[in-house]
Design a protein around this motif. Structure first.
Motif, PDB file in Angstrom:
ATOM      1  N   TRP A 191       0.799  -1.230   0.000  1.00  0.00           N
ATOM      2  CA  TRP A 191       0.000   0.000   0.000  1.00  0.00           C
ATOM      3  C   TRP A 191       0.831   1.278   0.000  1.00  0.00           C
ATOM      4  CZ3 TRP A 191       0.124   3.562   4.002  1.00  0.00           C
ATOM      5  CH2 TRP A 191       0.636   3.129   5.221  1.00  0.00           C
ATOM      6  N   ARG A 237      -4.755   5.477   1.782  1.00  0.00           N
ATOM      7  CA  ARG A 237      -4.194   4.260   1.168  1.00  0.00           C
ATOM      8  C   ARG A 237      -4.166   3.113   2.179  1.00  0.00           C
ATOM      9  NH1 ARG A 237      -1.768   4.555  -3.941  1.00  0.00           N
ATOM     10  NH2 ARG A 237      -0.345   2.842  -3.492  1.00  0.00           N
ATOM     11  N   ALA A 246      -7.764   1.869   2.527  1.00  0.00           N
ATOM     12  CA  ALA A 246      -8.173   1.064   1.369  1.00  0.00           C
ATOM     13  C   ALA A 246      -7.516  -0.314   1.411  1.00  0.00           C
ATOM     14  CB  ALA A 246      -7.813   1.796   0.076  1.00  0.00           C
ATOM     15  N   TYR A 247      -6.247  -0.349   1.766  1.00  0.00           N
ATOM     16  CA  TYR A 247      -5.545  -1.628   1.854  1.00  0.00           C
ATOM     17  C   TYR A 247      -6.204  -2.536   2.900  1.00  0.00           C
ATOM     18  CZ  TYR A 247      -2.036  -5.026   3.226  1.00  0.00           C
ATOM     19  OH  TYR A 247      -1.408  -6.202   3.551  1.00  0.00           O
ATOM     20  N   GLN A 252      -9.678  -0.629  -3.745  1.00  0.00           N
ATOM     21  CA  GLN A 252      -8.695  -0.060  -4.655  1.00  0.00           C
ATOM     22  C   GLN A 252      -7.996   1.118  -3.975  1.00  0.00           C
ATOM     23  OE1 GLN A 252     -10.209   0.918  -8.504  1.00  0.00           O
ATOM     24  NE2 GLN A 252      -8.382   2.027  -9.093  1.00  0.00           N
ATOM     25  N   LEU A 253      -6.678   1.187  -4.125  1.00  0.00           N
ATOM     26  CA  LEU A 253      -5.910   2.269  -3.512  1.00  0.00           C
ATOM     27  C   LEU A 253      -6.193   3.588  -4.219  1.00  0.00           C
ATOM     28  CD1 LEU A 253      -2.456   0.493  -3.084  1.00  0.00           C
ATOM     29  CD2 LEU A 253      -4.255   0.765  -1.376  1.00  0.00           C
TER      30      LEU A 253
END
Length: 161
Positions: free
Chosen positions: A53, A137, A140-141, A146-147
């Protein structure tokens, strides 16, 4: 804090320190995850997870280099670990700036508090979107999404004044 389409913005807070150039401020962010603290801690400290990430990690002995895969900082980030009390406290110098991370689990929710200290107000406006982007990020990870891409974040600079 103000909500954006991405995530909640960080706060710019007075640091109550005066320099010849003016007062200093800090950036404060808070994120919550419905995950165990060890899982969130590992995402922030395990080299293999960081590379998924954030970017490739090299170095050791408390001095690391991260090559971001996308984002506002061209080139590598120099990171020095000053303090680590797993899985709750991590204090880093990131390219010369002090960053404090606190991880706390209550029930099934883990919170991550990030504080970036010793900034001029102008520097806070420039760095605010960067830290928000990195935390988004991470989020999202951890959520298997999706990053985000850096191109969506520069427009937030005015929100950090």
């Amino acid at each position: 804090m103000v909500m954006t389409g991405m995530s909640m913005l960080g706060e710019v807070r007075p640091e109550h320190r005066h320099t010849p150039d003016g007062d200093l401020v800090l950036l404060h962010y808070l994120r919550s995850f419905r995950l165990p603290v060890l899982e969130v801690w590992s995402a922030c400290t395990d080299r293999n997870q960081l590379s998924r990430w954030l970017g490739a990690v090299t170095g050791g002995g408390g001095n690391l280099t991260i090559e971001p895969s996308d984002g506002p900082v061209p080139g590598a980030l120099a990171i020095r670990i000053d303090h680590c009390r797993a899985p709750h406290e991590l204090v880093l110098h990131v390219d010369g700036g002090l960053v404090e991370l606190a991880f706390n689990q209550v029930g099934v929710v883990t919170t991550v508090e990030l504080v970036r200290r010793h900034l001029s107000p102008a520097a806070a406006a420039a760095m605010g979107p960067r830290w928000q982007y990195l935390l988004d990020r991470l989020t999202a990870y951890l959520q298997g999404e999706q990053l985000p891409r850096w191109s969506d974040y520069p427009k937030l600079t005015d929100e950090y004044h």
